[in-house]
Design a protein around this motif. Sequence first.
Motif, PDB file in Angstrom:
ATOM      1  N   LEU A  57       0.822  -1.210   0.000  1.00 39.46           N
ATOM      2  CA  LEU A  57       0.000   0.000   0.000  1.00 39.46           C
ATOM      3  C   LEU A  57       0.857   1.262   0.000  1.00 39.46           C
ATOM      4  O   LEU A  57       0.569   2.228  -0.713  1.00 39.46           O
ATOM      5  CB  LEU A  57      -0.950  -0.004   1.201  1.00 39.46           C
ATOM      6  N   VAL A  58       1.907   1.257   0.787  1.00 38.73           N
ATOM      7  CA  VAL A  58       2.804   2.416   0.807  1.00 38.73           C
ATOM      8  C   VAL A  58       3.523   2.562  -0.531  1.00 38.73           C
ATOM      9  O   VAL A  58       3.687   3.670  -1.042  1.00 38.73           O
ATOM     10  CB  VAL A  58       3.805   2.306   1.972  1.00 38.73           C
ATOM     11  N   ALA A  59       3.914   1.448  -1.144  1.00 35.72           N
ATOM     12  CA  ALA A  59       4.593   1.505  -2.436  1.00 35.72           C
ATOM     13  C   ALA A  59       3.689   2.090  -3.516  1.00 35.72           C
ATOM     14  O   ALA A  59       4.162   2.748  -4.449  1.00 35.72           O
ATOM     15  CB  ALA A  59       5.059   0.111  -2.844  1.00 35.72           C
ATOM     16  N   PHE A  60       2.388   1.860  -3.396  1.00 37.01           N
ATOM     17  CA  PHE A  60       1.458   2.405  -4.372  1.00 37.01           C
ATOM     18  C   PHE A  60       0.963   3.807  -4.013  1.00 37.01           C
ATOM     19  O   PHE A  60       0.054   4.320  -4.652  1.00 37.01           O
ATOM     20  CB  PHE A  60       0.277   1.454  -4.576  1.00 37.01           C
ATOM     21  N   GLY A  61       1.537   4.424  -3.003  1.00 38.08           N
ATOM     22  CA  GLY A  61       1.276   5.817  -2.735  1.00 38.08           C
ATOM     23  C   GLY A  61       0.342   6.123  -1.580  1.00 38.08           C
ATOM     24  O   GLY A  61      -0.022   7.285  -1.379  1.00 38.08           O
ATOM     25  N   LEU A  62      -0.081   5.138  -0.822  1.00 39.29           N
ATOM     26  CA  LEU A  62      -0.980   5.411   0.292  1.00 39.29           C
ATOM     27  C   LEU A  62      -0.332   6.314   1.332  1.00 39.29           C
ATOM     28  O   LEU A  62      -1.003   7.170   1.913  1.00 39.29           O
ATOM     29  CB  LEU A  62      -1.447   4.111   0.948  1.00 39.29           C
ATOM     30  N   GLY A  63       0.962   6.164   1.536  1.00 35.51           N
ATOM     31  CA  GLY A  63       1.651   6.989   2.525  1.00 35.51           C
ATOM     32  C   GLY A  63       1.555   8.471   2.211  1.00 35.51           C
ATOM     33  O   GLY A  63       1.276   9.283   3.096  1.00 35.51           O
TER      34      GLY A  63
END
Length: 83
Positions: A57-63
Amino acid sequence: MIGLDRLAVFLTMVTLLIAVPGPSVLFVVSRGIALGPRAAVATAVGNEAGLFVQVVLVAFGLGSIVERSLLVFSIIKFAGAIY
């Protein structure tokens, strides 16, 4: 270049941080003691599966979305609290 005094402090802190188990390790160990090695392995796999989902999720921009949106942050925070 880093001084020897700072290097010594850094190495001491790194050693302490590595030596102290985190909550996941303590959870796996307690499950292993209470329920046996099969439960410990299943718990470790479950922990890593959860971590994998978070990393994806973080890799796909959620962060960055959570960082910029108070609404999204609040939704995730309250969903975690409810869970």
